[in-house]
Design an enzyme around this catalytic site. Structure first.
Site, short mmCIF file in Angstrom:
data_model
loop_
_atom_site.label_atom_id
_atom_site.label_comp_id
_atom_site.label_asym_id
_atom_site.label_seq_id
_atom_site.Cartn_x
_atom_site.Cartn_y
_atom_site.Cartn_z
N GLU A 1 0.83 -1.22 0.00
CA GLU A 1 0.00 0.00 0.00
C GLU A 1 0.86 1.26 0.00
OE1 GLU A 1 -3.27 0.00 2.81
OE2 GLU A 1 -3.28 2.19 2.83
N LYS B 1 -7.30 -0.80 11.44
CA LYS B 1 -6.75 -1.24 10.15
C LYS B 1 -5.47 -0.45 9.85
CE LYS B 1 -6.25 -1.27 5.50
NZ LYS B 1 -5.32 -0.45 4.71
N ASP C 1 3.51 -14.96 11.32
CA ASP C 1 2.20 -15.35 10.80
C ASP C 1 1.21 -14.19 10.99
OD1 ASP C 1 -0.33 -16.41 10.45
OD2 ASP C 1 0.10 -18.28 11.47
N HIS D 1 -1.81 10.63 0.36
CA HIS D 1 -2.06 9.32 -0.21
C HIS D 1 -2.03 9.37 -1.74
CE1 HIS D 1 -3.52 5.24 0.17
NE2 HIS D 1 -4.25 5.47 -0.89
C1 MEV Z 1 -5.59 3.35 5.21
O1 MEV Z 1 -4.93 2.17 4.80
C2 MEV Z 1 -5.56 3.47 6.70
C3 MEV Z 1 -6.34 4.66 7.28
O2 MEV Z 1 -7.68 4.62 6.80
C4 MEV Z 1 -6.30 4.49 8.77
C5 MEV Z 1 -7.19 5.45 9.53
O3 MEV Z 1 -8.23 5.91 8.98
O4 MEV Z 1 -6.86 5.72 10.69
C6 MEV Z 1 -5.75 5.96 6.85
#
Ligand code: MEV
Length: 436
Positions: free
Chosen positions: A84, A278, A294, A391
């Protein structure tokens, strides 16, 4: 679409022939692509082929590095395997930000791992309890050959308890077993011990007089470790005076207010908590993968931990006290730095060497820090500029690659988007303009 029996017995080339004939006949490049990813070093390719079954090729992920991590006073460059865009950039930004503010401080809160012998028993609980006390020394004795090496390294079986679960499920009992596996992740060790416990339990039960006279015997259902490891826990923290979080007092206070509220939202709102965590796992998984651990086990355990109080919540926490901003994570991480892929995969060995051959505890610290840094960077962006700016800048290369941009087109595009917002359609517009 076609069925086959004995697929695993075919050679690699035969497997590819069968596959391309039956499933990829409309994909003329299939064989070329599969072979393009083979390693020219035959021994290395064989090593990769033998990690799993029915291998036809290798699946690459980029291995990147996030430098400048001060963890408990030691500087690390952290290897991260992740596809990513902007994850490694975000980690690097966070490490640099905290470098002159005391860095990251960590604490190991526990290293205990857990496994169970799940079994049924229809007789009187007290009879089972008496039997368990009787058989417990044999459970240790009959696993002695399995635990010998681990005992020597300072680990082994910590305890075995009998747990009555019949209130939740009829006839259901467990041997709840705890382990210390030192620098090994320990899955094979734990499962071998558990399977031996299961066998000993059933064998000894068949010779136990009270079971014989009542004609009821425990019946083992399964023996398996748990990937829920709330007692294999690490904490990582950063802190600094609030005034260091912005260029002016106003900016610092606004940042802390919005940042703290963002963390609290993730604590009470599961929709946000899942995305928040995430982002943390972007950092954690990347280190877990790079170091040959793992990631499925880690993911499963981490998310169960995040829901341990009955609702899914943030793994990170924030506190502002006496003008000091404190931000921390507590996360269960069952990791290993010996055994498994760690002594086989050349890039895993390299990653561990880059980290100065850490113990499992050190790797827990480093990995938790990667998660905390990732979360700091993400929430920082979210409550200030938004994440899309950074991003999309990182994503620009992916879009340019998608449209086979030439070197010149890339240079021009990078220049253009220094002052313009990157969107998918803007990149296409620019490429069309350059190409017309
Ligand atoms: C993207 O991979 C992860 C984010 O969405 C985490 C978050 O919103 O804290 C940027």
């Amino acid at each position: 679409m076609s069925k086959i029996s004995g697929f695993s017995k075919l050679t690699k080339l035969e497997k590819i022939d069968w596959l391309t004939e039956h499933y990829l006949s409309n994909y003329p490049k299939a064989k070329t692509i599969i072979k393009q990813y083979w390693n020219t070093d035959e021994a290395l390719q064989k090593l990769h082929d033998e990690f799993t079954e029915n291998t036809i090729s290798n699946y690459y992920l980029p291995l990147g590095v996030a430098p400048n991590f001060d963890i408990d006073g030691k500087l690390y460059a952290i290897p991260m395997a992740i596809e990513e865009s902007s994850v490694i950039a975000a980690a690097s930004k966070a490490s640099k930000f905290w470098l002159d503010k005391g860095g990251f401080k960590t604490e190991i809160l526990g290293t205990t791992k857990v496994g169970h012998v799940h079994f049924n028993y229809k007789g009187k609980t007290q009879v089972l309890k008496d039997f368990f006390e009787n058989v417990k020394p044999r459970l240790y004795a009959e696993t002695a050959s399995i635990t010998k090496n681990m005992d020597r390294r300072g680990g082994g079986i910590k305890d075995i308890e009998l747990i009555d679960k019949t209130e939740s499920l009829d006839n259901y009992y467990q041997l709840y077993c705890t382990f210390e596996t030192v620098d090994a992740m320990g899955a094979n060790f734990i499962n071998s011990c558990l399977e031996q416990f299961g066998q000993t339990l059933e064998t000894e039960a068949r010779a136990y007089q009270s079971f014989i006279s009542e004609e009821v015997f425990p019946e083992v259902i399964m023996c398996i470790l748990s990937n829920y490891v709330p007692e294999c826990l690490v904490r990582a923290e950063v802190s600094c005076p609030v005034s260091q979080l912005g260029d002016t007092d106003n900016e610092s206070e606004q940042f802390v207010r919005k940042f703290s509220q963002a963390i609290k939202i993730a604590q009470i709102e599961p929709y946000r908590a899942v995305t928040h965590n995430k982002g943390i796992m972007n950092g954690i998984d990347a280190v877990v993968l790079a170091t040959g651990n793992d990631f499925r086990a880690v993911e499963a355990g981490v998310h169960a931990f995040a829901a341990r109080e009955g609702h899914y919540s943030s793994l990170t926490h924030v506190k502002v006290e006496n003008g000091i901003f404190k931000f921390w994570i507590e996360v269960p991480l069952a990791l290993g730095t010996i055994g498994g892929l760690t002594s086989l995969h050349p890039l895993v060995k390299l990653s561990l060497a880059m980290l100065d051959h850490p113990s499992a505890m050190e790797l827990m610290r480093i990995t938790a820090v990667a998660g905390l840094a990732q979360n700091f960077a993400a929430v920082n962006s979210l409550v200030t500029t938004g994440i899309q700016k950074g991003h999309m800048k990182m994503h620009l290369m992916n879009i340019l690659n998608q449209f086979d941009a030439s070197e010149n087109e890339r240079t021009e595009a990078v220049e253009y988007f220094k002052t313009n917002t990157v969107t998918h359609s803007e990149v296409i517009n620019l490429l069309e303009k350059m190409r017309s």
